[in-house]
Design an enzyme around this catalytic site. Structure first.
Site, PDB file in Angstrom:
ATOM      1  N   ASP A   1       0.836  -1.183   0.000  1.00  0.00           N
ATOM      2  CA  ASP A   1       0.000   0.000   0.000  1.00  0.00           C
ATOM      3  C   ASP A   1       0.883   1.248   0.000  1.00  0.00           C
ATOM      4  O   ASP A   1       1.689   1.461   0.910  1.00  0.00           O
ATOM      5  CB  ASP A   1      -0.880  -0.040   1.254  1.00  0.00           C
ATOM      6  CG  ASP A   1      -1.851   1.111   1.290  1.00  0.00           C
ATOM      7  OD1 ASP A   1      -2.680   1.195   0.378  1.00  0.00           O
ATOM      8  OD2 ASP A   1      -1.753   1.949   2.208  1.00  0.00           O
TER       9      ASP A   1
ATOM     10  N   THR B   1      -2.415   6.008  -4.912  1.00  0.00           N
ATOM     11  CA  THR B   1      -1.274   6.642  -4.241  1.00  0.00           C
ATOM     12  C   THR B   1       0.035   6.386  -4.975  1.00  0.00           C
ATOM     13  O   THR B   1       0.793   7.315  -5.260  1.00  0.00           O
ATOM     14  CB  THR B   1      -1.120   6.070  -2.814  1.00  0.00           C
ATOM     15  OG1 THR B   1      -2.386   5.759  -2.321  1.00  0.00           O
ATOM     16  CG2 THR B   1      -0.422   7.043  -1.933  1.00  0.00           C
ATOM     17  N   THR B   2       0.292   5.125  -5.277  1.00  0.00           N
ATOM     18  CA  THR B   2       1.568   4.795  -5.913  1.00  0.00           C
ATOM     19  C   THR B   2       1.678   5.501  -7.253  1.00  0.00           C
ATOM     20  O   THR B   2       2.701   6.125  -7.556  1.00  0.00           O
ATOM     21  CB  THR B   2       1.684   3.262  -6.095  1.00  0.00           C
ATOM     22  OG1 THR B   2       1.253   2.634  -4.900  1.00  0.00           O
ATOM     23  CG2 THR B   2       3.109   2.854  -6.397  1.00  0.00           C
TER      24      THR B   2
ATOM     25  N   ASP C   1      -9.144   0.623   0.671  1.00  0.00           N
ATOM     26  CA  ASP C   1      -8.957   1.191  -0.671  1.00  0.00           C
ATOM     27  C   ASP C   1     -10.100   0.787  -1.601  1.00  0.00           C
ATOM     28  O   ASP C   1     -10.623   1.598  -2.356  1.00  0.00           O
ATOM     29  CB  ASP C   1      -7.635   0.715  -1.296  1.00  0.00           C
ATOM     30  CG  ASP C   1      -6.442   1.478  -0.736  1.00  0.00           C
ATOM     31  OD1 ASP C   1      -6.606   2.144   0.299  1.00  0.00           O
ATOM     32  OD2 ASP C   1      -5.354   1.413  -1.339  1.00  0.00           O
TER      33      ASP C   1
HETATM   34  P1  ADP Z   1      -2.002   2.693  -6.886  1.00  0.00           P
HETATM   35  O1  ADP Z   1      -1.501   2.893  -5.504  1.00  0.00           O
HETATM   36  O2  ADP Z   1      -1.617   3.804  -7.794  1.00  0.00           O
HETATM   37  O3  ADP Z   1      -3.435   2.336  -6.962  1.00  0.00           O
HETATM   38  P2  ADP Z   1      -1.501  -0.037  -7.613  1.00  0.00           P
HETATM   39  O4  ADP Z   1      -0.331  -0.833  -7.171  1.00  0.00           O
HETATM   40  O5  ADP Z   1      -2.811  -0.331  -7.005  1.00  0.00           O
HETATM   41  O6  ADP Z   1      -1.139   1.471  -7.429  1.00  0.00           O
HETATM   42  O7  ADP Z   1      -1.609  -0.204  -9.199  1.00  0.00           O
HETATM   43  C1  ADP Z   1      -2.568   0.456  -9.951  1.00  0.00           C
HETATM   44  C2  ADP Z   1      -2.314   0.236 -11.403  1.00  0.00           C
HETATM   45  O8  ADP Z   1      -2.418  -1.147 -11.736  1.00  0.00           O
HETATM   46  C3  ADP Z   1      -3.343   0.953 -12.266  1.00  0.00           C
HETATM   47  O9  ADP Z   1      -2.713   1.629 -13.319  1.00  0.00           O
HETATM   48  C4  ADP Z   1      -4.206  -0.185 -12.777  1.00  0.00           C
HETATM   49  O10 ADP Z   1      -4.793   0.103 -14.030  1.00  0.00           O
HETATM   50  C5  ADP Z   1      -3.217  -1.296 -12.889  1.00  0.00           C
HETATM   51  N1  ADP Z   1      -3.880  -2.602 -12.896  1.00  0.00           N
HETATM   52  C6  ADP Z   1      -4.697  -3.131 -11.977  1.00  0.00           C
HETATM   53  N2  ADP Z   1      -5.128  -4.364 -12.365  1.00  0.00           N
HETATM   54  C7  ADP Z   1      -4.554  -4.625 -13.551  1.00  0.00           C
HETATM   55  C8  ADP Z   1      -4.583  -5.723 -14.471  1.00  0.00           C
HETATM   56  N3  ADP Z   1      -5.297  -6.804 -14.210  1.00  0.00           N
HETATM   57  N4  ADP Z   1      -3.855  -5.619 -15.591  1.00  0.00           N
HETATM   58  C9  ADP Z   1      -3.127  -4.527 -15.843  1.00  0.00           C
HETATM   59  N5  ADP Z   1      -3.049  -3.474 -15.024  1.00  0.00           N
HETATM   60  C10 ADP Z   1      -3.747  -3.500 -13.902  1.00  0.00           C
HETATM   61 MG    MG Z   2      -4.426   0.696  -6.133  1.00  0.00          MG
END
Ligand code: ADP
Ligand code: MG
Length: 557
Positions: free
Chosen positions: A66, A99-100, A395
């Site tokens: 997270d 966030t990331t 989240d």
């Molecule tokens: P954040 O803290 O920004 O939410 P995450 O580690 O949750 O970071 O990653 C979010 C990113 O992962 C987004 O750009 C989302 O579109 C991408 N994402 C989530 N699920 C998938 C998937 N199944 N295939 C490709 N990208 C994905």
């Molecule tokens: Mg996320």
């Protein structure tokens, strides 16, 4: 942009240590410090991102994926690095996810700015170019967004599942999204024609034991209290619940009053009278038909016995906030005076039952009709798993809430970033000279999201990005990176959905942070504590603040 407007004058960054740093040097140092943070975060982006193990000075270990948690726990010295933490806090307060991405994007914007500064572009020009580009990016997101119907439960589940898919607990994203969407739908209310999900109405409790699969939704409330009297029932069906925010006891005499007692008979009389009062109160409760009593304060010993005799289950010293949740869940009214209690004030639940969960006894008020307050009980074998599950569920609840607020989504996997980058590059051609360079850099920076998602999935972004760009050029708006199969695919068809508001907030927060850091050209040391703007408290205040910021931002467009 909203905050950048407020800081038209060049801000002076004040640091606590005896140090100072000026001009280009200060700028480049700040950029480097902020970028160092985003570099750390990069490898955790997306479903294939890695987790971080954070170790405190005391040797405590925290494993998380997270973004906000990572930033919160890191020991950061440089003020520009701490500004990145503020970005994470803002986005967490506003939309709860992303966030990331926002920190990674802010880092990339700063990286590109560094290159421009080295080429002799003035930071003020970069700031202008970035702000114009950000507006274009937001406009593009609005254009490509897909409307959702809140009746489409499957789609809502996909949105929750996408948020969960980049967490450690991703293998349980299906059952958990089911729980999360049901919880949100239960507590949804309409205020001034808008759908509002107040996260305060979803109680999240965690208890060690069993496994994450046993995490469940309680359509009601869980109270962390034990039934004290052994003769009271442990389970009541078709519960009619009385809610009292006072004690069920004889009112204590105040200090001034005197009681003259001259003989043992008088004492006996006195006690009898007190007992009669308690007896009357208990009778009153019983005559309304109540079979459960929940008290905010204390319960008289005799009352315990009498309630037990009448088969009424009672718990005492329940926090006011929990009492309010019970009222919301059961439709009961909290009363302060038993004399006015009527049947209409009673709440209703199919079952009220004490269960042993882990090593504690808890009271479940369950199967309420149309509960406006529900509970998620997280179970898990160890504390780290349970804590990470709590953060992840939070989240996912946030993204579902976001979609209730603004009923639009985008597909993820880097598709929207490629599409917005494309639009920004075209728009850049309408700008002059160095501003154009800045806008193009902004577009390049947006592509850090698909690039990082690919790299984290073991793909080479140098191959993937040009291919993605050319597919988008042919009109495939939702082409993105399927990180599980390592190929480019239509993300809409794969149902990887995210709220539009999260994607917009990532751009807003990242641009704000980059701009703020770029505008600093001096670091001066200070020994006095720095006064900080108070954060708004409570859900309503946050909501107002959010609207205000959004309005400020859109008025610029
Ligand atoms: P954040 O803290 O920004 O939410 P995450 O580690 O949750 O970071 O990653 C979010 C990113 O992962 C987004 O750009 C989302 O579109 C991408 N994402 C989530 N699920 C998938 C998937 N199944 N295939 C490709 N990208 C994905
Ligand atoms: Mg996320």
């Amino acid at each position: 942009m909203s905050t950048s407007r407020k800081i038209q004058a060049k801000p002076v960054l004040i640091v606590k240590e005896e140090s100072s740093d000026r001009g280009k040097n200060a700028q480049l140092n700040s950029i480097r410090a902020a970028r160092a943070i985003s570099e750390v975060m990069k490898s955790s982006l997306g479903p294939k991102g890695m987790d971080k193990m954070l170790v405190t000075n005391f040797g405590d270990v925290l494993i998380t994926n997270d973004g906000r948690t990572m930033l919160q726990e890191m020991d950061l010295q440089h003020p520009a690095a701490r500004m990145m933490v503020d970005v994470a806090k803002t986005i967490d307060n506003e939309v709860g996810d992303g966030t990331t991405s926002s920190v990674v994007l802010a880092g990339e914007l700063l990286g590109k700015a560094e290159q421009l500064i080295k080429k002799g572009v003035h930071p003020a020009v970069i700031v202008d170019g970035y702000e114009k580009a950000a507006e274009k990016a937001l406009e593009t997101l609005e254009k490509i967004a897909i409307p959702v119907s809140l009746r489409n439960i499957d789609e809502l589940k996909k949105i929750a599942a996408t948020s969960l898919s980049s967490k450690i607990i991703a293998n349980l994203k299906e059952p958990l999204s089911e729980i999360i969407v049901s919880a949100a739908l239960s507590v949804k209310k309409e205020i001034a024609g808008e759908n509002v999900v107040d996260l305060d109405d979803v109680m999240v409790e965690k208890r060690l034991g069993e496994s994450l699969e046993s995490t469940s939704l309680i359509s009601g409330v869980i109270i962390n209290k034990e039934i004290l009297h052994p003769a009271m029932p442990r389970r009541v069906e078709k519960a009619k619940i009385a809610l009292l925010d006072k004690a069920l006891d004889i009112e204590k005499a105040n200090f001034d009053s005197k009681l003259q007692i001259d003989s043992p008979e008088q004492i006996e009389d006195f006690i009898k009278q007190e007992d009669a009062v308690i007896g009357r109160l208990v009778d009153k409760i019983a005559t309304t038909g109540a079979n459960v009593l929940i008290l905010q304060e204390d319960l008289n010993k005799l009352a315990y016995y009498l309630l037990a005799e009448k088969g009424i289950l009672a718990v005492r010293r329940v926090q006011q906030t929990i009492l309010k949740k019970v009222a919301k869940a059961t439709g009961g009214h909290i009363i302060s005076n038993l004399d006015v209690l009527t049947e209409k004030d009673l709440g209703f639940a199919e079952v009220v039952e004490q269960r042993t969960i882990g090593d504690a006894k808890m009271l479940f008020i369950e199967d309420c009709k149309n509960p406006h307050s529900v509970a998620i009980l997280i179970r898990g074998a160890n504390k780290r798993v349970v804590d990470e599950a709590e953060r992840s569920i939070h989240d996912a609840l946030c993204v579902v809430r976001d979609v209730f607020r603004e009923q639009k989504i985008v597909a993820g996997g880097g598709a929207p970033e490629i599409e917005t980058a494309r639009a920004v590059r075209k728009f850049a051609l309408t700008l002059d000279g160095k501003e154009q360079l800045a806008a193009v850099s902004f577009a390049d920076a947006l592509e850090i999201v698909p690039a990082t998602l690919s790299e984290n999935a073991g793909l080479n972004s140098i191959d993937i990005l040009p291919e993605l760009r050319s597919i988008h050029e042919k009109g495939e708006v939702w082409a993105g990176v399927n990180v599980f199969e390592g190929k480019i695919q239509d993300m809409k068809a794969l149902e990887v959905f995210e709220p539009l508001s999260v994607k917009k907030q990532i751009i807003i927060s990242a641009t704000e942070a980059a701009v703020m850091i770029l505008k600093v050209d001096e670091l001066v040391s200070t020994k006095k504590p720095i006064r900080r703007e108070e954060e708004p408290k409570g859900e309503r205040a946050k909501e107002e603040k959010r609207r205000e910021r959004m309005q400020q931002f859109t008025s610029m467009m």
